[in-house]
Design a protein around this motif. Sequence first.
Motif, PDB file in Angstrom:
ATOM      1  N   ALA A 102     -45.937 -50.929  -2.174  1.00 19.14           N
ATOM      2  CA  ALA A 102     -44.746 -50.433  -1.480  1.00 19.14           C
ATOM      3  C   ALA A 102     -45.160 -49.529  -0.320  1.00 19.14           C
ATOM      4  N   ASP A 103     -44.643 -49.855   0.870  1.00 20.72           N
ATOM      5  CA  ASP A 103     -44.974 -49.112   2.090  1.00 20.72           C
ATOM      6  C   ASP A 103     -43.791 -48.216   2.448  1.00 20.72           C
ATOM      7  N   GLU A 104     -43.906 -46.935   2.188  1.00 23.86           N
ATOM      8  CA  GLU A 104     -42.836 -45.960   2.478  1.00 23.86           C
ATOM      9  C   GLU A 104     -41.476 -46.435   1.972  1.00 23.86           C
ATOM     10  N   LYS A 119     -52.871 -47.329   6.864  1.00 23.69           N
ATOM     11  CA  LYS A 119     -52.239 -47.539   5.551  1.00 23.69           C
ATOM     12  C   LYS A 119     -51.535 -48.890   5.448  1.00 23.69           C
ATOM     13  N   SER A 120     -50.696 -49.203   6.438  1.00 18.23           N
ATOM     14  CA  SER A 120     -49.952 -50.474   6.380  1.00 18.23           C
ATOM     15  C   SER A 120     -50.902 -51.659   6.532  1.00 18.23           C
ATOM     16  N   THR A 121     -51.932 -51.494   7.347  1.00 18.53           N
ATOM     17  CA  THR A 121     -52.932 -52.558   7.501  1.00 18.53           C
ATOM     18  C   THR A 121     -53.606 -52.824   6.163  1.00 18.53           C
ATOM     19  N   PHE A 169     -41.847 -53.808   2.103  1.00 16.80           N
ATOM     20  CA  PHE A 169     -42.358 -53.530   3.437  1.00 16.80           C
ATOM     21  C   PHE A 169     -41.780 -52.235   3.998  1.00 16.80           C
ATOM     22  N   GLN A 170     -42.466 -51.740   5.055  1.00  7.17           N
ATOM     23  CA  GLN A 170     -41.958 -50.569   5.767  1.00  7.17           C
ATOM     24  C   GLN A 170     -40.637 -50.949   6.462  1.00  7.17           C
ATOM     25  N   SER A 171     -40.568 -52.178   6.996  1.00 10.02           N
ATOM     26  CA  SER A 171     -39.278 -52.714   7.447  1.00 10.02           C
ATOM     27  C   SER A 171     -38.859 -53.691   6.348  1.00 10.02           C
TER      28      SER A 171
HETATM   29 MG   LIG Z   1     -47.437 -47.900   8.246  1.00  6.52          MG
END
Ligand SMILES: [Mg+2]
Length: 239
Positions: free
Chosen positions: A171-173, A50-52, A95-97
Amino acid sequence: MTDSTAMIAVEGLRKSIRNGARTVEILKGIDFTVPAGQFVAIMGSSGSGKSTLLGLLAGLDTPTAGDVRLNGTAISYLAEDKLAKVRGTTVGFVFQSYQLVPTLTALENVLLPYELNAEGGDDGLAKARELLASVGLSDRLDHYPVQLSGGEQQRVALARAFILQPPIVLADEPTGNLDTTNGAHVLELLLHLNRTAGTTLVLVTHDPVLAGYANRRIVLRDGTVVADELQQPVEMVAP
Ligand SMILES: [Mg+2]
Ligand SMILES: Nc1ncnc2c1ncn2[C@@H]1O[C@H](COP(=O)(O)OP(=O)(O)OP(=O)(O)O)[C@@H](O)[C@H]1O
């Protein structure tokens, strides 16, 4: 065939990474198009890619094969200066972070894309304040990232993604590190922008409740799309 009217078009997208002598296939050929204004939830277990995928949609990473078109522009093999321009004007990314700049205050972090990209005009500051207010951070404008909780940093990152009013937000999480109330605030903001500004929204989430607010659900498993379904979104109820 690529639909040139799509806001996002992904065609034959592959990503492999060399790991010593082995090549790891992270994305194994992904195809989909997203019309303007759609809210897509991307789901799938940890490590499914997913993040990729989101990084490739944002032009932060280069695919091994295939292409991504954003608002009609093929971005995957653009030179960095051209890519930076498309990225700046077309996508907001959460980002996730959180990826805030540690030496800038909350307000300055939100203003940063504006200062890097905006052509004149001085309504950036008012817009940044308004966005920070909308995520409940009016009393944290002058705090540096280290002086903010994880959830507060996530909300600053979200406000920053919207400052240039991009047609696409990825948007990642974005609510992964927030409590229920703050998570609901962030979701409300995302939904509000999706519905009023017509922002095309791609949201990675593990949370089926959150995914329920989307118009469409794409599920990844081991780097391939295993489900892609339109759905009737759940109506947001004020918390
Ligand atoms: Mg991810
Ligand atoms: N730079 C890299 N080198 C090697 N493997 C990588 C690299 N980046 C990602 N991977 C692998 O690719 C797979 C997909 O990673 P990705 O971060 O896209 O997963 P994800 O679906 O976002 O997972 P999560 O839900 O845990 O965030 C994982 O197995 C990960 O270990």
